[in-house]
Design a protein around this motif. Structure first.
Motif, PDB file in Angstrom:
ATOM      1  N   TRP A  71       0.824  -1.209   0.000  1.00 50.33           N
ATOM      2  CA  TRP A  71       0.000   0.000   0.000  1.00 50.33           C
ATOM      3  C   TRP A  71       0.859   1.261   0.000  1.00 50.33           C
ATOM      4  O   TRP A  71       0.552   2.229  -0.687  1.00 50.33           O
ATOM      5  N   VAL A  72       1.945   1.257   0.765  1.00 51.99           N
ATOM      6  CA  VAL A  72       2.844   2.415   0.793  1.00 51.99           C
ATOM      7  C   VAL A  72       3.469   2.618  -0.590  1.00 51.99           C
ATOM      8  O   VAL A  72       3.577   3.753  -1.074  1.00 51.99           O
ATOM      9  N   LYS A  73       3.855   1.524  -1.230  1.00 51.48           N
ATOM     10  CA  LYS A  73       4.436   1.626  -2.568  1.00 51.48           C
ATOM     11  C   LYS A  73       3.414   2.188  -3.556  1.00 51.48           C
ATOM     12  O   LYS A  73       3.723   3.082  -4.348  1.00 51.48           O
ATOM     13  N   THR A  74       2.180   1.690  -3.502  1.00 49.29           N
ATOM     14  CA  THR A  74       1.126   2.148  -4.404  1.00 49.29           C
ATOM     15  C   THR A  74       0.789   3.619  -4.179  1.00 49.29           C
ATOM     16  O   THR A  74       0.516   4.358  -5.124  1.00 49.29           O
ATOM     17  N   LEU A  75       0.843   4.033  -2.915  1.00 51.32           N
ATOM     18  CA  LEU A  75       0.452   5.406  -2.551  1.00 51.32           C
ATOM     19  C   LEU A  75       1.656   6.229  -2.094  1.00 51.32           C
ATOM     20  O   LEU A  75       1.537   7.084  -1.217  1.00 51.32           O
ATOM     21  N   SER A  76       2.787   5.996  -2.718  1.00 53.15           N
ATOM     22  CA  SER A  76       4.038   6.630  -2.268  1.00 53.15           C
ATOM     23  C   SER A  76       4.010   8.152  -2.363  1.00 53.15           C
ATOM     24  O   SER A  76       4.799   8.826  -1.700  1.00 53.15           O
ATOM     25  N   VAL A  93      -4.260  17.247  -0.066  1.00 51.53           N
ATOM     26  CA  VAL A  93      -3.438  16.115  -0.502  1.00 51.53           C
ATOM     27  C   VAL A  93      -3.586  14.962   0.490  1.00 51.53           C
ATOM     28  O   VAL A  93      -3.707  13.797   0.096  1.00 51.53           O
ATOM     29  N   GLN A  94      -3.607  15.269   1.777  1.00 47.43           N
ATOM     30  CA  GLN A  94      -3.757  14.218   2.789  1.00 47.43           C
ATOM     31  C   GLN A  94      -5.141  13.570   2.709  1.00 47.43           C
ATOM     32  O   GLN A  94      -5.258  12.347   2.818  1.00 47.43           O
ATOM     33  N   VAL A  95      -6.167  14.378   2.492  1.00 41.77           N
ATOM     34  CA  VAL A  95      -7.520  13.827   2.348  1.00 41.77           C
ATOM     35  C   VAL A  95      -7.567  12.890   1.141  1.00 41.77           C
ATOM     36  O   VAL A  95      -8.137  11.789   1.204  1.00 41.77           O
ATOM     37  N   ALA A  96      -6.953  13.290   0.044  1.00 37.87           N
ATOM     38  CA  ALA A  96      -6.910  12.434  -1.151  1.00 37.87           C
ATOM     39  C   ALA A  96      -6.173  11.129  -0.847  1.00 37.87           C
ATOM     40  O   ALA A  96      -6.618  10.050  -1.248  1.00 37.87           O
ATOM     41  N   GLY A  97      -5.074  11.213  -0.125  1.00 37.07           N
ATOM     42  CA  GLY A  97      -4.303  10.017   0.213  1.00 37.07           C
ATOM     43  C   GLY A  97      -5.071   9.059   1.102  1.00 37.07           C
ATOM     44  O   GLY A  97      -5.099   7.840   0.863  1.00 37.07           O
ATOM     45  N   VAL A  98      -5.719   9.577   2.125  1.00 37.67           N
ATOM     46  CA  VAL A  98      -6.498   8.726   3.034  1.00 37.67           C
ATOM     47  C   VAL A  98      -7.703   8.140   2.304  1.00 37.67           C
ATOM     48  O   VAL A  98      -8.069   6.979   2.531  1.00 37.67           O
ATOM     49  N   THR A  99      -8.302   8.897   1.406  1.00 33.10           N
ATOM     50  CA  THR A  99      -9.421   8.375   0.614  1.00 33.10           C
ATOM     51  C   THR A  99      -8.957   7.213  -0.255  1.00 33.10           C
ATOM     52  O   THR A  99      -9.617   6.167  -0.314  1.00 33.10           O
ATOM     53  N   LYS A 100      -7.815   7.366  -0.909  1.00 34.96           N
ATOM     54  CA  LYS A 100      -7.281   6.279  -1.746  1.00 34.96           C
ATOM     55  C   LYS A 100      -6.902   5.076  -0.891  1.00 34.96           C
ATOM     56  O   LYS A 100      -7.117   3.923  -1.298  1.00 34.96           O
ATOM     57  N   LEU A 101      -6.357   5.308   0.276  1.00 33.35           N
ATOM     58  CA  LEU A 101      -6.052   4.206   1.194  1.00 33.35           C
ATOM     59  C   LEU A 101      -7.335   3.472   1.575  1.00 33.35           C
ATOM     60  O   LEU A 101      -7.369   2.235   1.604  1.00 33.35           O
ATOM     61  N   HIS A 112      -9.976   3.069  -0.158  1.00 32.41           N
ATOM     62  CA  HIS A 112     -10.363   2.218  -1.295  1.00 32.41           C
ATOM     63  C   HIS A 112      -9.515   0.954  -1.338  1.00 32.41           C
ATOM     64  O   HIS A 112     -10.045  -0.127  -1.639  1.00 32.41           O
ATOM     65  N   LEU A 113      -8.220   1.065  -1.065  1.00 35.34           N
ATOM     66  CA  LEU A 113      -7.356  -0.137  -1.024  1.00 35.34           C
ATOM     67  C   LEU A 113      -7.793  -1.084   0.085  1.00 35.34           C
ATOM     68  O   LEU A 113      -7.793  -2.304  -0.101  1.00 35.34           O
TER      69      LEU A 113
END
Length: 141
Positions: A72-77, A124-132, A134-135
């Motif tokens: 997940w970290v790699k995907t959302l680096s 940017v953080q909201v976008a990252g947590v939203t994508k997380l 979904h994962l």
């Protein structure tokens, strides 16, 4: 503690969010330590010092999350770094309690430390947590 005691088993996933000053990306915490060692009192005035969070595990037991955090970290680096320490204060305490309930009352638990918005923009953080999120959902489907 009372929250976890009252939680009924179900299809819950616990995504804990905390603030960590001085970081410039969101930290995905890979583990929690069975040690409550608060340098200051928490909001309720409690200040445990070098105490077990859960007596079923030895002091300083490292509870490693079994979720695919590296993937997940790699995907959302763009958003995340991996961290091996949720600290010794309320964040670690909360995370350890969550991890000990995986498979008992919850499907999974994860703690992420967000940065201050002055160090990493809120949008940017909201976008990252939203994508997380979904994962996480995809992982359990």
């Amino acid at each position: 503690n009372q929250y976890y005691e009252n939680l009924q088993k179900g299809d819950y996933f616990m995504l804990h969010l905390g603030l960590y000053q001085g970081i410039t990306k969101i930290h995905m915490e890979a583990q929690a330590i069975n040690n409550a060692d608060f340098s200051i009192p928490d909001a309720d005035g409690a200040q445990p010092r070098n105490e077990q969070i859960d007596s079923n595990y030895p002091l300083d037991y490292e509870f490693v999350n079994s979720l695919p955090i590296d993937e997940w970290v790699k995907t959302l680096s763009q958003y995340f770094d991996k961290s091996l320490s949720a600290g010794t204060f309320v964040c670690n305490y909360t995370y350890f309690r969550g991890l000990t309930n995986v498979g008992k009352k919850v499907k999974g638990a994860l703690f992420v430390h967000c940065a201050e918005f002055s160090d990493f923009p809120k949008e940017v953080q909201v976008a990252g947590v939203t994508k997380l999120s979904h994962l996480i959902i995809s992982h359990f489907l």
